[in-house]
Design a protein around this motif. Structure first.
Motif, short mmCIF file in Angstrom:
data_model
loop_
_atom_site.label_atom_id
_atom_site.label_comp_id
_atom_site.label_asym_id
_atom_site.label_seq_id
_atom_site.Cartn_x
_atom_site.Cartn_y
_atom_site.Cartn_z
N VAL A 1 7.01 -4.20 5.37
CA VAL A 1 6.10 -3.27 6.05
C VAL A 1 4.68 -3.57 5.56
N ASN A 2 3.87 -4.14 6.45
CA ASN A 2 2.47 -4.44 6.15
C ASN A 2 1.64 -3.18 6.41
N ASN A 3 1.57 -2.33 5.40
CA ASN A 3 0.89 -1.05 5.55
C ASN A 3 -0.48 -1.00 4.89
N ALA A 4 -0.72 -1.79 3.86
CA ALA A 4 -1.97 -1.70 3.10
C ALA A 4 -3.18 -1.90 4.01
N ALA B 1 -2.23 -1.31 -5.36
CA ALA B 1 -3.34 -2.14 -5.84
C ALA B 1 -3.93 -1.58 -7.11
N HIS B 2 -4.20 -0.26 -7.13
CA HIS B 2 -4.86 0.38 -8.27
C HIS B 2 -4.13 1.61 -8.78
N SER B 3 -3.42 2.31 -7.90
CA SER B 3 -2.86 3.63 -8.24
C SER B 3 -1.50 3.51 -8.90
N GLY C 1 0.81 -1.21 0.00
CA GLY C 1 0.00 0.00 0.00
C GLY C 1 0.84 1.26 0.00
N ALA C 2 1.85 1.30 -0.88
CA ALA C 2 2.87 2.35 -0.79
C ALA C 2 2.72 3.45 -1.82
N SER C 3 1.62 3.50 -2.55
CA SER C 3 1.52 4.48 -3.62
C SER C 3 1.19 5.88 -3.13
N LYS C 4 0.66 5.99 -1.91
CA LYS C 4 0.29 7.31 -1.40
C LYS C 4 0.20 7.27 0.12
N VAL D 1 5.26 -2.33 -8.03
CA VAL D 1 4.74 -3.67 -8.31
C VAL D 1 3.27 -3.73 -7.91
N GLN D 2 2.41 -4.07 -8.86
CA GLN D 2 0.99 -4.23 -8.56
C GLN D 2 0.76 -5.59 -7.92
N ALA D 3 0.00 -5.60 -6.83
CA ALA D 3 -0.38 -6.86 -6.19
C ALA D 3 -1.52 -6.59 -5.24
N ASP D 4 -2.43 -7.54 -5.14
CA ASP D 4 -3.56 -7.45 -4.23
C ASP D 4 -3.23 -8.25 -2.98
N VAL D 5 -3.04 -7.57 -1.85
CA VAL D 5 -2.64 -8.27 -0.63
C VAL D 5 -3.76 -9.16 -0.10
#
Length: 246
Positions: free
Chosen positions: A89-92, A38-40, A13-16, A61-65
């Motif tokens: 880092v489990n941030n998503a 995931a999407h961004s 979940g690192a895009s923003k 890297v796109q991936a759905d956790v």
């Protein structure tokens, strides 16, 4: 932690928001970073460009956790691009608020799949594939302990994350992999401000002893410490980075 360079970090979940601040901070600390989204895609690639422009190494890297294959693909990408991972880092996460009586099955299942399922899968993959001496850092929330109306499902996923953190820290101790969690208070991100009026946000800021909301960089500073060598004796802990609000 070993002294090889660079260390390799995976941030979900690192895009923003907080995740982007963490990815930037770890990159500035010298780590090669997998920027998961995931999407961004555009935001993730822009962040990678910023990191590389500052002399760092990163890969979007796109991936759905929430999927069984998502975390596997992130570790695969890290190993192919940079080598064996050192830091996870489990941030998503997502937050959908409603009184328990009004929670739909769909909203319940989404939060369980991402907030809890993503952490379980991340911890499982990290336990199997992180380098000895590594770091696993997951995200709880300071709403655990506040027990506020409408936060029931979200808080439950974060309480479970804290329990998993304590247990995995004991399971991985012999490999010198530390496992900790960060529990932010209100942070000025879209996840927090969505659906709140300016007056509501200002009132929440005034409740903090420091008189403001947290900033993503405040949380990234804590993650940087937990990911680094100075935190080697900090294990199985939940750090409530909230400015003293509780």
């Amino acid at each position: 932690m070993t002294d090889h360079k660079p260390r390799v970090a995976i941030v979900t979940g690192a895009s923003k928001g907080i995740g982007a601040a963490i990815a930037q901070r770890l990159a500035s600390d010298g780590a090669a970073v997998i920027v998961n989204y995931a999407h961004s895609r555009a935001s993730a690639e822009r962040l990678v460009g910023d990191i590389e422009g500052a002399g760092g190494k990163a890969l979007a890297v796109q991936a759905d956790v929430a999927s069984a294959e998502g975390l596997q693909s992130l570790f695969d990408a890290a190993e192919q691009a940079f080598g064996q991972a050192d830091i996870l880092v489990n941030n998503a996460g997502i937050m959908e608020l409603a009184p328990i009586a009004d929670v739909s099955d769909e909203a319940f299942e989404r939060q369980i799949a991402i907030n809890l399922g993503g952490v379980v899968r991340g911890m499982r993959e990290g336990a199997r594939r992180l380098r000895d001496g590594g770091r696993i850092i997951s995200f709880s929330s300071s709403v655990v302990g506040l027990y506020q109306p409408s936060y029931g499902i979200y808080a439950a996923t974060k309480a479970a994350t804290e329990a998993l953190t304590h247990i995995l820290a004991k399971e991985l101790g012999q490999r010198a992999i530390t496992v900790n969690a960060v529990a932010p208070g209100p942070v000025e991100t879209a996840l927090f401000t969505r659906g709140k009026s300016d007056d509501q946000i200002a009132a929440i800021a005034r409740m903090n002893p420091l008189g403001r909301l947290g900033r993503p960089e405040d949380i990234a500073d804590v993650v940087s410490f937990l990911a680094g060598t100075d935190s080697g004796w900090v294990n199985g802990q939940v750090i409530r980075a909230n400015g003293g609000v509780i």
